[in-house]
Each structure stands twice: as structure tokens, then as C-alpha cells.
Design an enzyme around this catalytic site. Structure first.
Site, PDB file in Angstrom:
ATOM      1  N   GLY A  92       2.360  -7.934  42.226  1.00 36.96           N
ATOM      2  CA  GLY A  92       2.206  -6.832  41.292  1.00 36.96           C
ATOM      3  C   GLY A  92       2.292  -5.460  41.917  1.00 36.96           C
TER       4      GLY A  92
ATOM      5  CB  THR B 289       6.604 -13.728  51.125  1.00 40.16           C
ATOM      6  OG1 THR B 289       5.487 -12.915  50.741  1.00 40.16           O
ATOM      7  CG2 THR B 289       6.551 -13.965  52.621  1.00 40.16           C
TER       8      THR B 289
ATOM      9  CG  ASP C 181       2.212 -14.397  37.488  1.00 43.95           C
ATOM     10  OD1 ASP C 181       1.798 -15.561  37.616  1.00 43.95           O
ATOM     11  OD2 ASP C 181       2.407 -13.640  38.450  1.00 43.95           O
TER      12      ASP C 181
ATOM     13  CB  SER D 200       1.267 -21.012  40.784  1.00 46.39           C
ATOM     14  OG  SER D 200       2.352 -20.732  41.638  1.00 46.39           O
TER      15      SER D 200
ATOM     16  CE  LYS E  22       1.506 -10.418  39.206  1.00 43.18           C
ATOM     17  NZ  LYS E  22       1.939 -11.600  39.992  1.00 43.18           N
TER      18      LYS E  22
END
Length: 510
Positions: free
Chosen positions: A187, A222, A275, A283, A307
Site C-alpha cells: 500500500g 518484491t 485485498d 495469503s 492501504k
């Protein structure tokens, strides 16, 4: 004249069709092409049936049938397999397959129950995770499940889903009691601390087999950024070899089949920009448990356009993570960090990799905020070392960074993982967004900057993104560049420039 296998199939209608590999990439969906005059399965039998069962000697996969009227594409005795279906089925051209209408999936009853607001059992989530991992659901069905879970999901259900997702895939084990990892919920554009933290921790001597996801709703994950520096699509055997040699790795988790149900969910979450806290918890923790982690530092950034928007929301999420981690035996430390603006300067894979290199190499132009946040997180991970004196983790992390040990470790990891398969150059299409007035940068909208970077092609185009030239607190004059947009494709680039023109994402105070 002898009867051939083809003649027998046509004569008996036993559902046998000859496999034909079709040069058709249907992305995630399993799709099979059947001729209008299909010898083994008449199209009229498929009315009201959304899927067929395709069976080879190596397995069974459910697929969506498409009826074809071109005999040059697929003949009456053939089943045309899309690339994803052929890959998952392990089918060879010319082999005989059995194709029949698929029986209804029991797990879809659970989806309907979830849509109605019911609480699902642990057994239901076990079955759901298995069907997801085996690609038995269509994207429409996955979307229904995600949206239903977003509407109502208890902490116990989150625990059950996490456990089920781990069980549906492979699980790595290591020859050490302490296996550490770090994760950020995302986020915040540019927050690429993992590529600095992992080398610091590995250089110290702790084991950190970092498996990462690709971007879901951000301009780079990443794995996307690391792919600019090295290959990330490693098999389990290759990953183990890198970890044994280097003490750590930074790879994409999807290749090693760790929580494969999560990879399926993520592939649908990405275009839907879904999300939720529950899905996020399942997750992240399923991936870490499957990778063999025993100690995790979790970063929850909080900011007005991040986020997570406020401390109350962060606390709720922290408690959910702690509840699931504790029940599954994972030691967890949660850090709530500031996310008032993007971290670093680059937003997009190539630009973020540039910032990581600048920090590791100790360059004068390295983003100070990225460096200090990475040191904070690395220090907390080093505190997990039972041989480290309490309170000395931050000092040790700084020593490893400033001595160049962390940079050398990343070079070692990158060499072991293999050369990058992507073009590491910045996009050649450039547009500068200028300050409309003179003043002080008061606020930078993380969501808008991320949206502009994604609109211009990141992370699909690694060289696309946004290069921030002025951060919060900077004094600018009218006409000074606030940031630079890099693009690779003219259409995407033009759309990003238009979006920035409508809303630059910057607020200036006189």
C-alpha cells in the site's frame, strides 16, 4: 481394413479424443476447443454444462469448452488444448484423452452458502483450497468466493482458510530451528525494504529464505523488483541450493508451489483490486508457513492514502494476524509504521531496484527514508538471534550495511539465482509533472502516485514508473518538476500523463 483407434472412438462415442496443442494463451483459464461435429462429445450435450473433465494418463483437469466451426483448427476427433490446459494436464500432441461433461463441484455449494452469509467449516475450506490449487474453479467462481468472503468472514474462518491453503501445497523444511522472514502488507509505493533487509540478515548469519509475491494492486512487488536484478522464477531445488550457499534468497513463491491456492486467488484479486484483511492474512501467513518460517516481522504501514488508513484499522489487522499466527505456531512481531508518503524515490521495478542499489552501496543520493526503514526492520529481525545481546539488533544491522557486507550478500544471492530475464532499462518515454505554483510540498497521495505508475505500465513493463523528484517538506518554485513519468508503450504512457494531468497527487502549501 483394420480398425484404427480413431475409428473406434468415433464409432463407440466413448469420449476419447486426440490431443492437439493449440497456440492459444488463455492466461489462467483452462480452455478446450471442440469441433461442432465432435465425434465423442456432441455440443448439444454441453447445454447447461459450464465445464468438461479432460483426463490424461497423468491427471484430470476441468476446462471450459469452446465450440469451433473451423476444421483446420480442430477436427472432429480432436480436442484442442489451450496452453494453460496442456501445461497443467501434461498432455503430449497426439495422445488420447477422455473428455466428458464435468460433474458439479461440491465446493461451489460452499460458495453459494458464503454468498448467503453463512459461516463455512474447516472441512469446507480444505476442499476449497484443494480445488483452487488444482485449478478446478473458473475466474467467475473465484471472484464470487472472494467477494462473498469480503462481505463476511470470521477470525476462525481466516484461520481455517490459512491452514487449508498451507495443506493444499508443498511445505519447505530447513535444518535450523530459527528461520526468519519479513513482510509488508503493501500500500506504500516504493517501499522496497525486503531487498535490503534480506541481505543484511543473511550477512549476519540468520537463515532467510524469502519467497515473495508479484504485485497485486501496486506498481511493483518484491519479486517484480528483484527480477530486475536476478532471476526469481526458481524451482524448489534451485531455491534450496541458493539458500544453502548464501543463507537466503529472494524468489517468487508461485514457482515452488507454496500455498498454490493463494497464487490462484491473487491472480483474480489483482484485476479486481480486492485485498481484504482476511484474505491478506491468509495469503501472507500461508506463504510464510509453507516456506518454513518460524519468526516473522510484519510491517503494517498506516497513512491517509495507504492501504491501512488509521491506527484503529491497523490494530484490528494486527490482532487478526497475531490470532492466526499464534494458533499455527508462528512467532510474529507486528510493527505499525508511518506511511504518509511514498518510501524512496522510485515507483516501479527498475526505479525501485535503483533505489535499493543506492542504499546498499552507500551512495550520497540514496533515499534516507528507505535506508532507515530497512534498518529498523532488519534490526528487529536480528533481535531474534538468541546469541545477539538484547537491544543491539539495530546497531548490528547498520554495521552490516555500512561495511558493504549487505551489498556483497545481495550480489552473491543474485549471482546464485541467475541473470535477470527482463530489460533493466528505464522507459524511454518521459514526461515531467511540474509544480503549478510556488510553495512547500504538503502532501503526496500514495494511491494516486501508484495509480499513475500502474497506468503507464508498471510492473508489466519493468522500466515504467514514477521517479519522485520532490518529497514532503520540499520547497518548490512554479514550474519546478515534482516527478518524472517513465513509459515504454505510447498508449499506456499517454494514459498515465492524462491521469497525472487530472490529479498530480501533490498538494502544495503557499
Amino acid at each position: 481394413m483394420p480398425t484404427t483407434r480413431k475409428d473406434q472412438a468415433i464409432a463407440t462415442g466413448e469420449g476419447q479424443l486426440c490431443a492437439k496443442l493449440v497456440a492459444l494463451d488463455t492466461f489462467r483459464e483452462n480452455t478446450v476447443l471442440l469441433a461442432r461435429d465432435c465425434a465423442a462429445l456432441r455440443p448439444e450435450r454441453l447445454r447447461g454444462v459450464r465445464k468438461v473433465e479432460v483426463r490424461s494418463g497423468r491427471g484430470t483437469v476441468l476446462a471450459i469448452p469452446l465450440i469451433c466451426d473451423d476444421p483446420n483448427l480442430v477436427a472432429a476427433h480432436e480436442a484442442g488444448l489451450s496452453q494453460p490446459l496442456a501445461r497443467r494436464l501434461g498432455a503430449r500432441p497426439g495422445e488420447w484423452l477422455q473428455v466428458r461433461p464435468a460433474p458439479p463441484l461440491d465446493t461451489l455449494q460452499a460458495v453459494r452458502a458464503k454468498v448467503a452469509g453463512e459461516t463455512l467449516s474447516a472441512a469446507a475450506y480444505d476442499a476449497i483450497a484443494r480445488d483452487l490449487a488444482e485449478h478446478r474453479w473458473s475466474d467467475i467462481e473465484i471472484s464470487a468466493f472472494l467477494i462473498a468472503c469480503a462481505s463476511s468472514m470470521t477470525a476462525e474462518e481466516t484461520l481455517d482458510l490459512t491452514r487449508a491453503m498451507v495443506a493444499a501445497g508443498d511445505r519447505l523444511t530447513w535444518d535450523r530451528d530459527l528461520v526468519v522472514d519479513k513482510h509488508c502488507i503493501g500500500g506504500v509505493p516504493g517501499n522496497r525494504t525486503s531487498l535490503i533487509v534480506a541481505p543484511i540478515v543473511a550477512a549476519h548469519g540468520l537463515l532467510i529464505p524469502k519467497t515473495s509475491s508479484r504485485a497485486i494492486t501496486s506498481p511493483s512487488g518484491t519479486a517484480d523488483t528483484m527480477e530486475v536484478l536476478a532471476r526469481v522464477d526458481l524451482s524448489e531445488e534451485e531455491m534450496r541450493s541458493v539458500v544453502e550457499r548464501c543463507g537466503g534468497c529472494i524468489t517468487w513463491g508461485g514457482r515452488v508451489r507454496l500455498s498454490p491456492a493463494d497464487d490462484v486467488l491473487i491472480s483474480v484479486e489483482r484485476p479486481l483490486s480486492i485485498d481484504t484483511p482476511e484474505q491478506m492474512t491468509a495469503s501472507i501467513l500461508s506463504k510464510k508457513l509453507a516456506a518454513g518460517s518460524t519468526y516473522l516481522v510484519l510491517d503494517i504501514p498506516v497513512g491517509p492514502t495507504a492501504k491501512v488508513r488509521d491506527r484503529r484499522e491497523a490494530l484490528r489487522l494486527k490482532k487478526l494476524f497475531e490470532f492466526v499466527a499464534r494458533r499455527l505456531g508462528l512467532e510474529l512481531e507486528v510493527l505499525v509504521t508511518d506511511a504518509a508518503e511514498p518510501i524512496g524515490r522510485g515507483v516501479g521495478p527498475v526505479l525501485e531496484a535503483r533505489d535499493v542499489r543506492a542504499v546498499l552501496e552507500g551512495r550520497a543520493d540514496a533515499p534516507a527514508d528507505l535506508r532507515e526503514k530497512a534498518l529498523l526492520l532488519a534490526g528487529r529481525l536480528l533481535e531474534a538471534d538468541p546469541n545477539m545481546p538484547g537491544g543491539s539488533g539495530a546497531k548490528r544491522a547498520r554495521e552490516l550495511l555500512e561495511s558493504g557486507a549487505a551489498a556483497r550478500k545481495l550480489d552473491q544471492i543474485a549471482e546464485a539465482q541467475g541473470p535477470s530475464p527482463v530489460d533493466g532499462r528505464l522507459g524511454g518515454l518521459i514526461h515531467e509533472v511540474l509544480a503549478p505554483t510556488s510553495g512547500r510540498v504538503e502532501r503526496i497521495d500514495c494511491l494516486q502516485i501508484a495509480a499513475i505508475a500502474r497506468r503507464c505500465g508498471a510492473p508489466s513493463d519493468p522500466g515504467a514508473g514514477v521517479d519522485l523528484l520532490a518529497k514532503t517538506g520540499a520547497q518548490v518554485r512554479k514550474g519546478d518538476p515534482l516527478y518524472r513519468i517513465h513509459g515504454c508503450e505510447a498508449l499506456d504512457f499517454g494514459s498515465a500523463v492524462d491521469l497525472a494531468g487530472d490529479n498530480s497527487g501533490y498538494e502544495l502549501a503557499s
